[in-house]
Scaffold this active site. Structure first.
Site, PDB file in Angstrom:
ATOM      1  N   ARG A  87      -1.399  -2.404  -6.382  1.00 38.08           N
ATOM      2  CA  ARG A  87      -1.679  -3.494  -5.445  1.00 38.08           C
ATOM      3  C   ARG A  87      -2.715  -4.445  -6.047  1.00 38.08           C
ATOM      4  O   ARG A  87      -2.582  -5.660  -5.930  1.00 38.08           O
ATOM      5  CB  ARG A  87      -2.174  -2.908  -4.125  1.00 38.08           C
ATOM      6  CG  ARG A  87      -2.491  -3.924  -3.032  1.00 38.08           C
ATOM      7  CD  ARG A  87      -2.757  -3.185  -1.730  1.00 38.08           C
ATOM      8  NE  ARG A  87      -3.464  -3.986  -0.757  1.00 38.08           N
ATOM      9  CZ  ARG A  87      -2.888  -4.837   0.099  1.00 38.08           C
ATOM     10  NH1 ARG A  87      -1.576  -4.986   0.068  1.00 38.08           N
ATOM     11  NH2 ARG A  87      -3.591  -5.503   0.986  1.00 38.08           N
TER      12      ARG A  87
ATOM     13  N   TYR B 101     -10.909 -11.173  -6.139  1.00 35.49           N
ATOM     14  CA  TYR B 101     -10.062 -11.549  -7.269  1.00 35.49           C
ATOM     15  C   TYR B 101     -10.351 -12.961  -7.773  1.00 35.49           C
ATOM     16  O   TYR B 101      -9.695 -13.436  -8.700  1.00 35.49           O
ATOM     17  CB  TYR B 101      -8.580 -11.461  -6.865  1.00 35.49           C
ATOM     18  CG  TYR B 101      -8.168 -10.121  -6.318  1.00 35.49           C
ATOM     19  CD1 TYR B 101      -7.848  -9.067  -7.156  1.00 35.49           C
ATOM     20  CD2 TYR B 101      -8.088  -9.900  -4.938  1.00 35.49           C
ATOM     21  CE1 TYR B 101      -7.464  -7.829  -6.659  1.00 35.49           C
ATOM     22  CE2 TYR B 101      -7.708  -8.666  -4.432  1.00 35.49           C
ATOM     23  CZ  TYR B 101      -7.400  -7.638  -5.295  1.00 35.49           C
ATOM     24  OH  TYR B 101      -7.031  -6.414  -4.805  1.00 35.49           O
TER      25      TYR B 101
ATOM     26  N   ARG C 190       0.854  -1.184   0.000  1.00 38.87           N
ATOM     27  CA  ARG C 190       0.000   0.000   0.000  1.00 38.87           C
ATOM     28  C   ARG C 190       0.897   1.243   0.000  1.00 38.87           C
ATOM     29  O   ARG C 190       2.091   1.164   0.325  1.00 38.87           O
ATOM     30  CB  ARG C 190      -0.896   0.020   1.239  1.00 38.87           C
ATOM     31  CG  ARG C 190      -1.806  -1.201   1.383  1.00 38.87           C
ATOM     32  CD  ARG C 190      -2.602  -1.112   2.673  1.00 38.87           C
ATOM     33  NE  ARG C 190      -3.558  -2.201   2.839  1.00 38.87           N
ATOM     34  CZ  ARG C 190      -3.318  -3.341   3.468  1.00 38.87           C
ATOM     35  NH1 ARG C 190      -2.107  -3.535   3.999  1.00 38.87           N
ATOM     36  NH2 ARG C 190      -4.244  -4.272   3.575  1.00 38.87           N
TER      37      ARG C 190
ATOM     38  N   HIS D 215      -4.662  -9.410   4.095  1.00 43.63           N
ATOM     39  CA  HIS D 215      -6.095  -9.272   4.346  1.00 43.63           C
ATOM     40  C   HIS D 215      -6.477 -10.046   5.603  1.00 43.63           C
ATOM     41  O   HIS D 215      -6.076 -11.204   5.772  1.00 43.63           O
ATOM     42  CB  HIS D 215      -6.907  -9.819   3.166  1.00 43.63           C
ATOM     43  CG  HIS D 215      -6.843  -8.958   1.945  1.00 43.63           C
ATOM     44  ND1 HIS D 215      -7.139  -9.432   0.679  1.00 43.63           N
ATOM     45  CD2 HIS D 215      -6.515  -7.646   1.790  1.00 43.63           C
ATOM     46  CE1 HIS D 215      -7.004  -8.440  -0.196  1.00 43.63           C
ATOM     47  NE2 HIS D 215      -6.623  -7.359   0.451  1.00 43.63           N
TER      48      HIS D 215
ATOM     49  N   LYS E 165      -2.430  -2.712   8.905  1.00 45.38           N
ATOM     50  CA  LYS E 165      -3.783  -3.219   9.088  1.00 45.38           C
ATOM     51  C   LYS E 165      -3.701  -4.658   9.575  1.00 45.38           C
ATOM     52  O   LYS E 165      -2.938  -5.460   9.055  1.00 45.38           O
ATOM     53  CB  LYS E 165      -4.558  -3.168   7.763  1.00 45.38           C
ATOM     54  CG  LYS E 165      -4.984  -1.768   7.360  1.00 45.38           C
ATOM     55  CD  LYS E 165      -5.906  -1.817   6.155  1.00 45.38           C
ATOM     56  CE  LYS E 165      -6.420  -0.426   5.817  1.00 45.38           C
ATOM     57  NZ  LYS E 165      -7.350  -0.460   4.654  1.00 45.38           N
TER      58      LYS E 165
ATOM     59  N   HIS F 238      -3.072   2.518  -5.659  1.00 43.76           N
ATOM     60  CA  HIS F 238      -3.687   1.263  -5.218  1.00 43.76           C
ATOM     61  C   HIS F 238      -3.928   0.308  -6.382  1.00 43.76           C
ATOM     62  O   HIS F 238      -4.043  -0.896  -6.174  1.00 43.76           O
ATOM     63  CB  HIS F 238      -5.001   1.541  -4.484  1.00 43.76           C
ATOM     64  CG  HIS F 238      -5.259   0.579  -3.377  1.00 43.76           C
ATOM     65  ND1 HIS F 238      -4.477   0.512  -2.239  1.00 43.76           N
ATOM     66  CD2 HIS F 238      -6.201  -0.393  -3.216  1.00 43.76           C
ATOM     67  CE1 HIS F 238      -4.934  -0.441  -1.437  1.00 43.76           C
ATOM     68  NE2 HIS F 238      -5.974  -1.002  -2.015  1.00 43.76           N
TER      69      HIS F 238
END
Length: 368
Positions: free
Chosen positions: A306, A338, A207, A329, A241, A303
């Site tokens: 990514r 995806y 990111r 994630h 994150k 982004h």
């Protein structure tokens, strides 16, 4: 029920809840334990609970009724700060509260915020997209969840998200990405730092904030891995994150560019021409130049790199579980965006169905 948690000024806080037979709270006591150490605090809480249980039952006191504005101050301290939410998360809470919730619901009692009030709030967001509207309502739901947890209300009203068709994520196909790298290598207009930005995003899945936070000590040259530990947001260093360090294997072209770009001018990998740490504005400017040189749509958003990384992995047959780990994630649901790119996944499934019918038909013929 007893909860023991660290107190913000040191020591431990105990939260004792005693309910009536019908499930309503008869006694709730939150206070700092007069002892040190978690074990001692737990022991003291058990003794205090026994004392409260032995006390004669009293009529349930009427819950303190507060407006959302009055509740907000406690929410900021008791949740946003106490739970150490990320700076961006805190800022979003404060922004939506000041611009929307305070005006529309600030004078409303917390107990009176029901499904009807939420529908009315939705109507004021008609100029927002469905995703943005759902996100805003999510912040209000978090506030009401805390109100219930703290005994202010008995239940949280139903929040019905707005349904909408999700667009497929944009990404650069293999040829377009190669053109982007070639454009970044054009030293007349760009430079080695531009190439590095494209590869960190498209070959490492970083990111923008992770690019800004990347330091030379985060590169494991022996294992050819990037060890991502932090992110930069508005000059504030925060954890990633998911609050977990993430390891990302480096591709040979990324290793080559990193070694060529290596410098001692800063602990940070990406720096500007004046030797100051890179900023988001600088990254976006670099991306715009690369897109313009490659004759692609110019928006400066990183982004998409990514998304390109994830899309290429899936198209090459990498499992979604591995892609989830590489992207960091928390939920596989996010990575499922995806799934449609998996090579011949649907074709193989239908082929297996046909093959099964074919085998079954042959067996029936033999038995006949």
């Amino acid at each position: 029920m007893i909860k023991v948690r660290k107190y913000r000024t040191g020591g431990y806080e105990v939260d004792i809840i005693i309910k009536n037979a019908n499930g309503t709270i008869r006694i709730r006591e939150r206070r700092k334990a007069p002892v040190s150490g978690k074990t001692a605090a737990e022991r003291w809480a058990l003794e205090r609970e026994s004392f409260l249980l032995a006390a004669p039952a009293m009529e349930e006191p009427e819950k303190k009724q507060r407006t959302l504005n009055e509740f907000w101050d406690d929410f900021k301290v008791g949740y946003l700060e106490a739970e150490r939410l990320s700076p961006s998360h805190q800022l979003n809470f404060e922004r939506y509260y000041e611009k929307l919730f305070r005006k529309e619901l600030g004078s409303t009692l917390v107990r009176d915020i029901d499904a009807k009030a939420i529908v009315k709030l939705k109507s004021t967001l008609s100029d927002k997209g469905p995703k943005t509207t759902n996100n805003i309502l999510g912040y209000l739901r978090s506030m009401l969840n805390r109100a219930k947890e703290w005994g202010e209300i008995d239940h949280v009203p139903t929040f019905k998200p707005i349904k909408y068709q999700r667009d497929e994520m944009e990404f650069y196909d293999f040829d377009a990405f190669n053109e982007l790298v070639a454009a970044a290598k054009d030293t007349r207009r760009c430079g080695l730092d531009h190439v590095l930005i494209v590869l960190l995003g498209g070959r490492g899945g970083l990111r923008a904030g992770e690019m800004l936070g990347l330091e030379w000590n985060d590169i494991d040259w022996a294992r050819n891995e990037l060890v991502l530990r932090r992110s930069i947001w508005k000059d504030v260093t925060k954890s990633l994150k998911g609050k977990k360090t993430r390891r990302v294997p480096m591709t040979p072209d990324l290793v080559e560019v990193l070694k060529e770009y290596r410098h001692l001018r800063s602990p940070r990998v990406l720096i500007q021409a004046d030797q100051t740490p890179a900023t988001l504005e600088w990254l976006n400017g670099c991306m715009e130049r690369i897109q313009r040189k490659a004759e692609r749509a110019v928006d400066g958003k990183l982004h998409i790199l990514r998304h390109t990384y994830a899309s290429h992995l899936v198209m090459r047959g990498v499992t979604l579980k591995v892609v989830q780990e590489l992207l960091g994630h928390e939920s596989i649901t996010t990575t499922m965006a995806y799934a449609h790119l998996a090579p011949s996944a649907k074709t193989e499934a239908v082929a297996m169905l046909f093959h099964g019918d074919l085998v079954e038909t042959k067996e029936k013929r033999k038995s006949a």
